[in-house]
Design a protein around this motif. Structure first.
Motif, PDB file in Angstrom:
ATOM      1  N   MET A  45       0.506  -1.035   0.145  1.00  0.00           N
ATOM      2  CA  MET A  45      -0.099   0.374  -0.318  1.00  0.00           C
ATOM      3  C   MET A  45       1.031   1.320   0.175  1.00  0.00           C
ATOM      4  O   MET A  45       0.667   2.154  -0.297  1.00  0.00           O
ATOM      5  CB  MET A  45      -0.681   0.216   1.179  1.00  0.00           C
ATOM      6  CG  MET A  45      -1.790  -0.905   1.148  1.00  0.00           C
ATOM      7  SD  MET A  45      -3.240  -0.367  -0.648  1.00  0.00           S
ATOM      8  CE  MET A  45      -4.480   0.062   0.921  1.00  0.00           C
ATOM      9  N   ASN A  46       1.616   1.668   0.055  1.00  0.00           N
ATOM     10  CA  ASN A  46       2.802   2.793   0.216  1.00  0.00           C
ATOM     11  C   ASN A  46       3.472   2.452  -1.237  1.00  0.00           C
ATOM     12  O   ASN A  46       3.558   3.627  -1.350  1.00  0.00           O
ATOM     13  CB  ASN A  46       4.015   1.782   0.606  1.00  0.00           C
ATOM     14  CG  ASN A  46       4.714   3.584   1.261  1.00  0.00           C
ATOM     15  OD1 ASN A  46       4.710   4.144   1.319  1.00  0.00           O
ATOM     16  ND2 ASN A  46       6.102   3.278   1.394  1.00  0.00           N
ATOM     17  N   LEU A  47       3.323   1.805  -2.283  1.00  0.00           N
ATOM     18  CA  LEU A  47       3.107   1.934  -4.049  1.00  0.00           C
ATOM     19  C   LEU A  47       2.167   3.146  -4.301  1.00  0.00           C
ATOM     20  O   LEU A  47       0.419   2.792  -4.101  1.00  0.00           O
ATOM     21  CB  LEU A  47       3.445   1.096  -4.530  1.00  0.00           C
ATOM     22  CG  LEU A  47       4.732  -0.003  -4.545  1.00  0.00           C
ATOM     23  CD1 LEU A  47       4.572  -1.299  -5.440  1.00  0.00           C
ATOM     24  CD2 LEU A  47       5.172   1.016  -4.821  1.00  0.00           C
ATOM     25  N   VAL A  48       1.980   4.111  -5.613  1.00  0.00           N
ATOM     26  CA  VAL A  48       0.567   5.053  -5.691  1.00  0.00           C
ATOM     27  C   VAL A  48      -0.240   3.955  -6.744  1.00  0.00           C
ATOM     28  O   VAL A  48      -1.136   4.491  -6.061  1.00  0.00           O
ATOM     29  CB  VAL A  48       1.738   5.748  -6.199  1.00  0.00           C
ATOM     30  CG1 VAL A  48       0.381   7.319  -6.848  1.00  0.00           C
ATOM     31  CG2 VAL A  48       1.975   7.020  -4.953  1.00  0.00           C
ATOM     32  N   THR A  49       1.076   3.396  -6.835  1.00  0.00           N
ATOM     33  CA  THR A  49      -0.396   2.327  -8.224  1.00  0.00           C
ATOM     34  C   THR A  49      -1.082   1.102  -7.106  1.00  0.00           C
ATOM     35  O   THR A  49      -2.604   1.423  -7.760  1.00  0.00           O
ATOM     36  CB  THR A  49       0.536   1.915  -9.021  1.00  0.00           C
ATOM     37  OG1 THR A  49       1.594   1.953  -9.786  1.00  0.00           O
ATOM     38  CG2 THR A  49      -0.352   1.002  -9.556  1.00  0.00           C
ATOM     39  N   VAL A  50      -0.338   1.148  -6.243  1.00  0.00           N
ATOM     40  CA  VAL A  50      -1.493   0.155  -5.509  1.00  0.00           C
ATOM     41  C   VAL A  50      -3.053   1.264  -4.893  1.00  0.00           C
ATOM     42  O   VAL A  50      -4.107   0.243  -4.801  1.00  0.00           O
ATOM     43  CB  VAL A  50      -1.160  -0.474  -3.853  1.00  0.00           C
ATOM     44  CG1 VAL A  50      -1.743  -1.569  -3.419  1.00  0.00           C
ATOM     45  CG2 VAL A  50       0.296  -1.328  -5.572  1.00  0.00           C
ATOM     46  N   LYS A  51      -1.843   1.754  -4.237  1.00  0.00           N
ATOM     47  CA  LYS A  51      -2.798   3.066  -3.321  1.00  0.00           C
ATOM     48  C   LYS A  51      -3.829   3.113  -4.561  1.00  0.00           C
ATOM     49  O   LYS A  51      -5.618   2.955  -3.977  1.00  0.00           O
ATOM     50  CB  LYS A  51      -2.271   4.399  -2.732  1.00  0.00           C
ATOM     51  CG  LYS A  51      -3.059   4.695  -2.226  1.00  0.00           C
ATOM     52  CD  LYS A  51      -2.715   6.470  -1.634  1.00  0.00           C
ATOM     53  CE  LYS A  51      -3.359   6.769  -2.764  1.00  0.00           C
ATOM     54  NZ  LYS A  51      -2.566   8.764  -2.685  1.00  0.00           N
ATOM     55  N   ASP A  52      -4.205   3.711  -5.400  1.00  0.00           N
ATOM     56  CA  ASP A  52      -5.124   3.874  -6.923  1.00  0.00           C
ATOM     57  C   ASP A  52      -5.922   3.153  -7.130  1.00  0.00           C
ATOM     58  O   ASP A  52      -6.828   3.367  -7.476  1.00  0.00           O
ATOM     59  CB  ASP A  52      -4.164   4.664  -8.156  1.00  0.00           C
ATOM     60  CG  ASP A  52      -3.648   5.889  -7.543  1.00  0.00           C
ATOM     61  OD1 ASP A  52      -3.546   6.416  -6.440  1.00  0.00           O
ATOM     62  OD2 ASP A  52      -2.387   6.746  -8.275  1.00  0.00           O
ATOM     63  N   ARG A  53      -5.454   2.024  -7.241  1.00  0.00           N
ATOM     64  CA  ARG A  53      -5.976   0.683  -7.855  1.00  0.00           C
ATOM     65  C   ARG A  53      -6.780   0.053  -7.040  1.00  0.00           C
ATOM     66  O   ARG A  53      -8.142   0.288  -6.638  1.00  0.00           O
ATOM     67  CB  ARG A  53      -4.870  -0.495  -8.128  1.00  0.00           C
ATOM     68  CG  ARG A  53      -4.232   0.277  -9.835  1.00  0.00           C
ATOM     69  CD  ARG A  53      -3.326  -1.010 -10.126  1.00  0.00           C
ATOM     70  NE  ARG A  53      -2.742  -0.969 -11.073  1.00  0.00           N
ATOM     71  CZ  ARG A  53      -1.978  -2.040 -11.511  1.00  0.00           C
ATOM     72  NH1 ARG A  53      -1.665  -3.046 -11.784  1.00  0.00           N
ATOM     73  NH2 ARG A  53      -1.513  -1.339 -12.930  1.00  0.00           N
ATOM     74  N   HIS A  54      -6.063   0.284  -5.381  1.00  0.00           N
ATOM     75  CA  HIS A  54      -7.156   0.135  -4.252  1.00  0.00           C
ATOM     76  C   HIS A  54      -8.211   1.148  -4.198  1.00  0.00           C
ATOM     77  O   HIS A  54      -9.064   0.680  -3.880  1.00  0.00           O
ATOM     78  CB  HIS A  54      -6.278   0.293  -3.164  1.00  0.00           C
ATOM     79  CG  HIS A  54      -6.990  -0.202  -1.898  1.00  0.00           C
ATOM     80  ND1 HIS A  54      -7.076   0.845  -1.172  1.00  0.00           N
ATOM     81  CD2 HIS A  54      -7.577  -1.536  -1.361  1.00  0.00           C
ATOM     82  CE1 HIS A  54      -8.015   0.766   0.274  1.00  0.00           C
ATOM     83  NE2 HIS A  54      -8.643  -0.288  -0.080  1.00  0.00           N
ATOM     84  N   ALA A  55      -8.137   2.340  -4.510  1.00  0.00           N
ATOM     85  CA  ALA A  55      -9.585   3.217  -4.291  1.00  0.00           C
ATOM     86  C   ALA A  55     -10.235   3.150  -5.437  1.00  0.00           C
ATOM     87  O   ALA A  55     -10.899   2.921  -5.251  1.00  0.00           O
ATOM     88  CB  ALA A  55      -8.544   4.979  -4.413  1.00  0.00           C
ATOM     89  N   GLY A  56     -10.107   2.650  -6.297  1.00  0.00           N
ATOM     90  CA  GLY A  56     -10.864   2.477  -7.734  1.00  0.00           C
ATOM     91  C   GLY A  56     -11.876   1.831  -7.383  1.00  0.00           C
ATOM     92  O   GLY A  56     -12.759   1.379  -7.543  1.00  0.00           O
ATOM     93  N   PHE A  57     -10.929   0.180  -6.740  1.00  0.00           N
ATOM     94  CA  PHE A  57     -11.599  -0.789  -5.889  1.00  0.00           C
ATOM     95  C   PHE A  57     -12.951  -0.807  -5.423  1.00  0.00           C
ATOM     96  O   PHE A  57     -14.006  -0.871  -5.569  1.00  0.00           O
ATOM     97  CB  PHE A  57     -10.985  -1.890  -5.427  1.00  0.00           C
ATOM     98  CG  PHE A  57     -10.467  -2.778  -6.695  1.00  0.00           C
ATOM     99  CD1 PHE A  57     -10.039  -2.411  -7.774  1.00  0.00           C
ATOM    100  CD2 PHE A  57      -9.103  -3.397  -6.101  1.00  0.00           C
ATOM    101  CE1 PHE A  57      -9.206  -3.412  -8.475  1.00  0.00           C
ATOM    102  CE2 PHE A  57      -7.684  -3.923  -7.275  1.00  0.00           C
ATOM    103  CZ  PHE A  57      -7.710  -4.105  -8.094  1.00  0.00           C
ATOM    104  N   ILE A  58     -12.415   0.448  -4.581  1.00  0.00           N
ATOM    105  CA  ILE A  58     -12.996   0.697  -3.279  1.00  0.00           C
ATOM    106  C   ILE A  58     -14.296   1.840  -4.469  1.00  0.00           C
ATOM    107  O   ILE A  58     -15.687   1.258  -3.284  1.00  0.00           O
ATOM    108  CB  ILE A  58     -12.632   1.730  -2.240  1.00  0.00           C
ATOM    109  CG1 ILE A  58     -11.794   0.818  -1.989  1.00  0.00           C
ATOM    110  CG2 ILE A  58     -13.696   1.863  -1.279  1.00  0.00           C
ATOM    111  CD1 ILE A  58     -12.349  -0.743  -1.053  1.00  0.00           C
ATOM    112  N   GLU A  59     -13.759   2.783  -4.292  1.00  0.00           N
ATOM    113  CA  GLU A  59     -14.598   3.257  -5.452  1.00  0.00           C
ATOM    114  C   GLU A  59     -16.050   2.355  -5.836  1.00  0.00           C
ATOM    115  O   GLU A  59     -17.017   2.799  -6.241  1.00  0.00           O
ATOM    116  CB  GLU A  59     -13.786   4.613  -6.252  1.00  0.00           C
ATOM    117  CG  GLU A  59     -15.626   5.348  -6.789  1.00  0.00           C
ATOM    118  CD  GLU A  59     -14.646   6.369  -7.696  1.00  0.00           C
ATOM    119  OE1 GLU A  59     -12.879   6.307  -7.333  1.00  0.00           O
ATOM    120  OE2 GLU A  59     -15.171   7.471  -8.339  1.00  0.00           O
TER     121      GLU A  59
END
Lengths: 338, 338
Positions: free
Chosen positions: B192-206
């Motif tokens: 989760m420290n990778l921006v890519t991971v954070k963004d994909r995660h945020a997209g999933f959640i959205e």
DNA sequence: CTGAAAGCGCTTACAG
DNA sequence: CTGAAAGCGCTTACAG
């Protein structure tokens, strides 16, 4: 615009010679007080040595060249990874050339690496049965000019390198498959103009010979995933009768071809291994997640890259060739189904 | 030992200036008769220009730097292939650095590329949520010294690059999966420290939010195949009850993690997609031969590399960022099984 | 069209 | 220990 050593020297109130000595590891280091002044000045000004100027002055560029057929192919990317790993901490930087198997591009790369005065070249990828003369000549010239050449696959006589025992490993794979019960083999050969393909093919044939068998078919083609897909598709289309008679075992010249063949088999509505057993060669990383798991000949790709790097770093200028043996790994894709 | 331009000039009976002009494309080319003499002399002597000396004299090295997290990872090797392709014919050579995600190694690479006076750097791989300051500072310094920086993933403000719409594509993937009937999602997040991971995660959640859903679990881990295997194995061990209630759908932050997870599911004796549906991200090449075929978000990796190369070659020094959209590709691994 | 000369930014014997 | 000077192998205004 960009800050030079002379700027640092002036800022620190010393001569360029002194600045050079403190900034770039010389045996004779100046007094600590001076050194500290220089370091500070360099820091303050944001100095970065010009590697080109250093290379010229030292007549050594700190570069090594890496030539691969296709960096997107896992075989080569694993080797490239190993090379990087082996070079880590050596201060050497790698120049990469991915040639897409184009002879002219390969030559250009060798010429460029010669011009950049790289300390050595790691050359990965199979030689061809004919037509390698220009490349070989270029490599010879490179060596005569003091460059080290490490070949992975089939080292040239008199070169350093890793010699993969493609033939012996292929024979051993067939032995084990025969022992499992397989008798009906098809060889998915790939480009027979590649020495690697030729050797693996010869190994397959030798294994079959030993068992008194001969291949149902030998299918030439392109040494890529798409090549495997295409050739296998054609074969399945044309050989329904053959297949109907019982399980066959496909020996692919490398893993990516085997993966293409796998998909071809599947599209034809056939099962692996029940209808078509399948073996690859190389043990690329992605194989381990395949369902069914794919039989192959394991090659220590990453380690090969690393060994090549270490040979490059090493002092051995004598021609020394290390033999790399492949290890057959039998997995689900070749389960014998009588 | 090695032959220099001066040697060629002497052999041809001309000045070094003239020899330089005929051998290296100058606008003002000498008379053909002279030129021919020089070419012959160069040929006879086996002359190779010293790229370091040329770089110094021209103050341009003809080099570009490529930094990737892991050249053995198909995501990066595809990009690297695209970069090579895009640079082909430009006369530029690439220096490669595969950093194994080590910040210090990455910094070293930037410094080295600065020293070698590369014309530009292509920097592929996710930025981290924190702790990128040193890298960013180095990159800034590089740009101030006239270097071009092309970032793939999350371009820095004011930089050239390709911005991957990880978040939007992730949301779209979830939308399509929800439409298929999926309701019970597990997110295999990676680092989760990778921006890519954070963004994909945020997209999933959205995407889940939109459907009024929330994830059964969010599993952090390492952003590699082994990371996916490990985290998924742990989850399956701990969550038998969850699984027993019906099909779940695992959203992996990238394809290699999805492949690891696939193997974890399989080792647990569960079926994909009947028990555990599975989606990845990136569409790496090997996905197409998986059985079952794996749902993912397709990114034009090779083309991204090529576009980055073209941006480097291009005249655009204005900051220009191109947005890369991912395309959800639904395949067998997410077939909904009520 | 061709050449003499300066310069690119360092390093490294050679003196001091 | 420190510096002046030559040299690494090219390119490129500047003259002719």
């Amino acid at each position: 615009m960009v800050v030079r050593l002379a700027d640092v020297a002036r800022e620190a109130g010393v001569s360029p010679a002194t600045a050079s000595r403190v900034l770039n590891g010389s045996s004779r280091s100046p007094a600590e007080a001076i050194a500290e002044k220089v370091r500070r000045a360099a820091e303050r000004l944001g100095y970065f040595p010009n590697a080109q100027a250093q290379a010229l002055a030292r007549s050594s560029a700190g570069l090594v060249g890496l030539i691969v057929h296709d960096i997107a192919d896992p075989y080569f990317s694993s080797i490239a990874h190993g090379v990087q790993h082996g070079l880590h901490g050596s201060g050497l930087r790698v120049m990469l050339s991915s040639t897409d198997r184009d002879g002219e591009t390969e030559m250009e790369a060798v010429r460029a690496f010669m011009s950049y005065r790289t300390e050595g070249i790691v050359l990965a990828g199979s030689r061809t049965v004919d037509g390698d003369e220009p490349l070989i000549a270029a490599v010879e010239t490179y060596r005569k000019n003091g460059g080290k050449v490490i070949m992975i696959g089939q080292p040239l006589p008199g070169t350093l390198g890793l010699s993969v025992d493609n033939r012996g490993s292929a024979t051993e794979l067939v032995r084990q498959l025969v022992e499992l019960g397989h008798r009906r083999f098809v060889i998915l050969a790939g480009d027979m103009n590649l020495v690697t393909v030729k050797d693996r093919h010869a190994g397959f044939i030798e294994g079959l010979d030993e068992a008194g068998l001969s291949a149902l078919a030998v299918l030439p083609g392109v040494f890529t995933r798409d090549g495997g897909l295409e050739v296998m598709t054609e074969y399945l289309d044309a050989s329904g009768a053959e297949i109907a008679q019982g399980q066959i075992c496909v020996l692919a010249a490398n893993d990516v071809m085997a993966l293409g063949a796998l998909t071809a088999v599947r599209r034809a509505g056939l099962r692996v291994p029940q209808d078509v057993a399948l073996a690859g060669f190389d043990d690329i990383a992605t194989l381990e997640d395949m369902i069914p798991s794919i039989t192959t000949v394991q090659l220590p790709l990453d380690s090969m890259g690393e060994q090549a790097a270490l040979m490059l770093l090493g002092a051995e200028d004598a021609a020394s060739v290390r033999v790399i043996d492949g290890t057959p790994v039998l997995r689900e894709s070749t389960t014998f189904c009588p």
